[in-house]
Design a protein around this motif. Structure first.
Motif, PDB file in Angstrom:
ATOM      1  N   UNK A 248       1.084  -1.156  -0.528  1.00 59.89           N
ATOM      2  CA  UNK A 248      -0.169   0.268   0.006  1.00 59.89           C
ATOM      3  C   UNK A 248       0.610   0.857   0.294  1.00 59.89           C
ATOM      4  N   UNK A 249       0.539   2.071  -0.962  1.00 60.70           N
ATOM      5  CA  UNK A 249       1.163   3.413  -1.230  1.00 60.70           C
ATOM      6  C   UNK A 249       0.207   4.570  -0.599  1.00 60.70           C
ATOM      7  N   UNK A 250       0.763   5.308  -0.110  1.00 63.11           N
ATOM      8  CA  UNK A 250       0.050   6.723  -0.119  1.00 63.11           C
ATOM      9  C   UNK A 250       0.459   8.247  -0.423  1.00 63.11           C
ATOM     10  N   UNK A 251      -0.285   8.884  -0.628  1.00 61.76           N
ATOM     11  CA  UNK A 251       0.499  10.388  -1.012  1.00 61.76           C
ATOM     12  C   UNK A 251      -0.381  11.092  -1.734  1.00 61.76           C
ATOM     13  N   UNK A 252      -0.351  11.674  -2.882  1.00 65.09           N
ATOM     14  CA  UNK A 252      -1.332  12.011  -3.455  1.00 65.09           C
ATOM     15  C   UNK A 252      -0.947  12.894  -4.907  1.00 65.09           C
ATOM     16  N   UNK A 253      -2.279  12.763  -5.455  1.00 63.50           N
ATOM     17  CA  UNK A 253      -2.038  13.688  -7.421  1.00 63.50           C
ATOM     18  C   UNK A 253      -2.461  15.229  -7.086  1.00 63.50           C
TER      19      UNK A 253
ATOM     20  N   UNK B   8      -6.223  13.524  -2.486  1.00 65.05           N
ATOM     21  CA  UNK B   8      -5.544  12.460  -2.058  1.00 65.05           C
ATOM     22  C   UNK B   8      -5.463  11.102  -2.202  1.00 65.05           C
ATOM     23  N   UNK B   9      -4.339  10.167  -2.575  1.00 61.39           N
ATOM     24  CA  UNK B   9      -4.095   9.205  -3.470  1.00 61.39           C
ATOM     25  C   UNK B   9      -3.934   8.146  -2.462  1.00 61.39           C
ATOM     26  N   UNK B  10      -4.848   6.725  -2.932  1.00 62.52           N
ATOM     27  CA  UNK B  10      -4.092   5.114  -1.979  1.00 62.52           C
ATOM     28  C   UNK B  10      -3.732   4.321  -3.053  1.00 62.52           C
ATOM     29  N   UNK B  11      -2.910   3.821  -3.348  1.00 59.48           N
ATOM     30  CA  UNK B  11      -2.160   3.087  -4.435  1.00 59.48           C
ATOM     31  C   UNK B  11      -2.706   1.735  -4.170  1.00 59.48           C
ATOM     32  N   UNK B  12      -2.986   1.078  -3.913  1.00 59.47           N
ATOM     33  CA  UNK B  12      -2.457  -0.383  -3.570  1.00 59.47           C
ATOM     34  C   UNK B  12      -2.509  -1.549  -4.432  1.00 59.47           C
TER      35      UNK B  12
ATOM     36  N   UNK C 117      -1.229  10.961 -16.518  1.00 60.08           N
ATOM     37  CA  UNK C 117      -1.204  10.805 -17.306  1.00 60.08           C
ATOM     38  C   UNK C 117      -2.932  11.233 -18.137  1.00 60.08           C
ATOM     39  N   UNK C 118      -2.978  12.305 -18.253  1.00 60.51           N
ATOM     40  CA  UNK C 118      -4.805  13.125 -18.448  1.00 60.51           C
ATOM     41  C   UNK C 118      -4.663  14.782 -18.508  1.00 60.51           C
ATOM     42  N   UNK C 119      -4.932  15.267 -19.196  1.00 59.75           N
ATOM     43  CA  UNK C 119      -4.085  16.693 -19.828  1.00 59.75           C
ATOM     44  C   UNK C 119      -5.225  17.216 -18.787  1.00 59.75           C
ATOM     45  N   UNK C 120      -4.566  18.293 -18.324  1.00 60.02           N
ATOM     46  CA  UNK C 120      -4.669  19.337 -17.273  1.00 60.02           C
ATOM     47  C   UNK C 120      -4.382  18.392 -15.737  1.00 60.02           C
ATOM     48  N   UNK C 121      -3.608  17.810 -15.728  1.00 57.43           N
ATOM     49  CA  UNK C 121      -2.735  16.862 -14.726  1.00 57.43           C
ATOM     50  C   UNK C 121      -1.749  16.829 -14.821  1.00 57.43           C
ATOM     51  N   UNK C 122      -0.589  17.015 -13.209  1.00 55.99           N
ATOM     52  CA  UNK C 122       0.365  16.820 -13.397  1.00 55.99           C
ATOM     53  C   UNK C 122       1.512  15.324 -12.572  1.00 55.99           C
ATOM     54  N   UNK C 123       1.657  15.756 -11.496  1.00 61.33           N
ATOM     55  CA  UNK C 123       2.691  15.045 -10.823  1.00 61.33           C
ATOM     56  C   UNK C 123       1.352  14.606  -9.860  1.00 61.33           C
ATOM     57  N   UNK C 124       2.651  13.281  -9.696  1.00 56.35           N
ATOM     58  CA  UNK C 124       1.695  12.593  -7.490  1.00 56.35           C
ATOM     59  C   UNK C 124       2.567  12.219  -7.654  1.00 56.35           C
ATOM     60  N   UNK C 125       2.936  11.679  -6.107  1.00 59.13           N
ATOM     61  CA  UNK C 125       3.991  10.620  -4.936  1.00 59.13           C
ATOM     62  C   UNK C 125       3.138  10.434  -4.137  1.00 59.13           C
ATOM     63  N   UNK C 126       3.576   9.112  -4.112  1.00 59.39           N
ATOM     64  CA  UNK C 126       3.163   8.311  -2.664  1.00 59.39           C
ATOM     65  C   UNK C 126       4.569   7.718  -1.724  1.00 59.39           C
ATOM     66  N   UNK C 127       4.204   7.034  -0.696  1.00 59.51           N
ATOM     67  CA  UNK C 127       5.128   6.443  -0.353  1.00 59.51           C
ATOM     68  C   UNK C 127       4.654   5.362   0.137  1.00 59.51           C
ATOM     69  N   UNK C 128       5.608   4.520   0.270  1.00 59.92           N
ATOM     70  CA  UNK C 128       5.370   3.437   0.916  1.00 59.92           C
ATOM     71  C   UNK C 128       5.319   3.266   2.368  1.00 59.92           C
ATOM     72  N   UNK C 129       3.395   2.414   3.161  1.00 65.27           N
ATOM     73  CA  UNK C 129       2.719   2.450   3.998  1.00 65.27           C
ATOM     74  C   UNK C 129       3.416   1.019   4.649  1.00 65.27           C
ATOM     75  N   UNK C 130       3.954   1.203   5.935  1.00 67.73           N
ATOM     76  CA  UNK C 130       4.583   0.643   7.117  1.00 67.73           C
ATOM     77  C   UNK C 130       3.188  -0.739   7.785  1.00 67.73           C
ATOM     78  N   UNK C 131       2.688  -1.862   6.974  1.00 69.91           N
ATOM     79  CA  UNK C 131       2.289  -2.611   7.353  1.00 69.91           C
ATOM     80  C   UNK C 131       2.458  -2.708   8.753  1.00 69.91           C
TER      81      UNK C 131
END
Length: 207
Positions: free
Chosen positions: A99-104, A112-116, A193-207
């Protein structure tokens, strides 16, 4: 007749003398025996050879218990040995599983973004993209969708697949992590990857 009597008398004298000598010898032997009183005397049937070759008797002693293998043939661990924690040597998509948590950031603002991420192989896997409002961000609905994950040009590409929770008027977006990727790192960053968007950053979540 007189000669015969003389011979008989002479024979009797000689017999008496012999008896006296025997008695004297017996008395002498008895005296010698009395002089060695206190000396060890072997018992009947004693054999000097047997006595010399027979080891002295020893009392039985408790023997040490035989060594036995540990259960299942394993060697018992040392009491001083600490636990061994193997370090992961995984690379590719399996190294990103978790699980990775951050934002885009897109037109609506920082979200807010959570990428699993789940690995399927070294070069492919699946992921869930879940978005939600941040405490200091714009008001946005919660939503989520599935993605495919592949290695591409030394990096990683996340492509939208299907909605899981679809808020009205929202569109799915993709993500790209440029190479080279630090597979053991604690942060992923890249482009949305979409018009009007820029970057994202997520950090690995400690389980």
């Amino acid at each position: 007749m007189r000669r015969l009597r003389g011979d008989i008398r002479s024979a009797a004298t000689r017999a008496l003398a012999a008896t006296t000598a025997v008695a004297v010898m017996s008395s002498t032997a008895a005296g010698c025996a009395s002089e060695v009183a206190g000396t060890a005397i072997p018992t009947p049937g004693y054999s000097a050879t047997a006595a010399a070759s027979t080891p002295p008797a020893t009392s039985p002693t408790a023997s040490a218990p035989a060594a036995t293998p540990a259960p299942n043939g394993s060697t018992p661990p040392s009491a001083s040995a600490g636990p061994s924690v193997p370090r992961s040597s995984a690379t590719g998509i399996p190294a990103l599983a978790g699980i990775w948590r951050g934002s885009y950031t897109c037109n609506q603002g920082r979200t807010g973004l959570t990428l699993t991420i789940a690995a399927g192989s070294a070069s492919a896997g699946t992921a869930t993209f879940a978005f939600a409002p941040l405490p200091d961000g714009p008001t946005v609905p919660d939503g989520s969708y599935s993605m495919s994950v592949t290695r591409s040009h030394g990096g990683v590409e996340f492509l939208p697949v299907a909605w899981i929770q679809h808020p009205s008027a929202w569109t799915m977006v993709g993500l790209t992590v440029p190479g080279p990727v630090n597979w053991s790192g604690s942060e992923l960053t890249g482009s949305v990857d979409y018009a009007g968007c820029s970057t994202f950053t997520v950090t690995r979540s400690v389980q």
